[in-house]
Design an enzyme around this catalytic site. Structure first.
Site, PDB file in Angstrom:
ATOM      1  N   ASP A  33      -6.108   2.410   7.421  1.00  0.00           N
ATOM      2  CA  ASP A  33      -4.724   2.880   7.447  1.00  0.00           C
ATOM      3  C   ASP A  33      -4.708   4.382   7.698  1.00  0.00           C
ATOM      4  OD1 ASP A  33      -4.989   4.342   4.987  1.00  0.00           O
ATOM      5  OD2 ASP A  33      -4.562   2.548   3.833  1.00  0.00           O
ATOM      6  N   ASP A  47       0.840  -1.206   0.000  1.00  0.00           N
ATOM      7  CA  ASP A  47       0.000   0.000   0.000  1.00  0.00           C
ATOM      8  C   ASP A  47       0.874   1.255   0.000  1.00  0.00           C
ATOM      9  OD1 ASP A  47      -2.479  -1.356   0.081  1.00  0.00           O
ATOM     10  OD2 ASP A  47      -2.259  -1.677   2.228  1.00  0.00           O
ATOM     11  N   ARG A  95      -3.997  -5.058   7.198  1.00  0.00           N
ATOM     12  CA  ARG A  95      -5.036  -4.117   7.629  1.00  0.00           C
ATOM     13  C   ARG A  95      -6.251  -4.861   8.172  1.00  0.00           C
ATOM     14  NH1 ARG A  95      -6.744  -0.874   2.835  1.00  0.00           N
ATOM     15  NH2 ARG A  95      -5.740  -2.483   1.577  1.00  0.00           N
TER      16      ARG A  95
END
Length: 208
Positions: free
Chosen positions: A83, A41, A173
């Site tokens: 996040d 990410d 996550r």
């Protein structure tokens, strides 16, 4: 000089996309046939295993390798993206340290996990994140994942530093979200670093 073939280890900084991290490699090797074997990410950092030229054929084998991550979970706050880049959507109590240790055992072995709404998973023929951006409420089916290690390293409320060793397709996550739900609260990631992919380690990687 002809285009190069090979395996390249890259250390992606936070704030850059995995795609952007390959740009300089493509220019240096004079080939567009370069790809990575597992996206990080944008907020995350660490090891990208890139393949160039004929070595791109190895991608399916490297994707299957176990990976090791170090993550910082922020307890008591959940964002849209799970996040730091998302907007806060939920807050909860900060759990006791004893509760964290009590529940961590639920997240090793073969577990069922639903990927985040903001992910590249295909749902109904379309990437989930595109539907999430339109404000759709998504129910992504759970899928089996292998988590070989989920270790609690440091607890400085509300931040918990953990080490995770897992099989392919695992979303850290989602692991943070599900762990904190088991602790009767909510959470997301504050930081994430991938240190290892199979035999490849970030200490041997080039900065991008």
């Amino acid at each position: 000089m002809p285009p190069a073939d090979g395996i390249l280890l890259l250390n992606k900084p936070p704030g850059a996309t995995s795609f952007a991290a390959l740009k300089g490699v493509k220019e240096a090797l004079r080939t567009g046939k370069v790809g990575h074997t597992g996206t990080l990410d944008k907020f995350a950092e660490g090891l990208l295993v890139a393949l160039a030229g004929r070595f791109t054929r190895l991608a399916p084998y490297i994707v299957d390798l176990d990976k090791t991550y170090y993550a910082v979970i922020e307890m008591g706050r959940e964002t849209t993206t799970l996040d730091p880049e998302g907007e806060t959507v939920r807050r909860g109590p900060i759990p006791e340290e004893s509760t964290l240790h009590e529940k961590k055992g639920l997240f090793t072995g073969r577990i069922l996990q639903s990927p985040p709404a903001f992910s590249a998973v295909r749902l109904g023929g379309e990437r989930a994140y595109r539907r999430a951006l339109r404000g759709e409420d998504l129910e992504i089916p759970k899928r089996p994942m292998d988590v070989h290690e989920f270790s609690l390293l440091e607890w400085t409320p509300p931040f918990l530093r953990v080490r995770v060793r897992c099989g392919k397709g695992t979303y850290i996550r989602s692991l943070a979200r599900d762990f904190e739900e088991a602790c009767r609260s909510c959470a997301g990631l504050a930081a994430l670093r991938r240190n290892r992919v199979g035999p490849f380690v970030v200490e041997d990687a080039f900065d991008t």
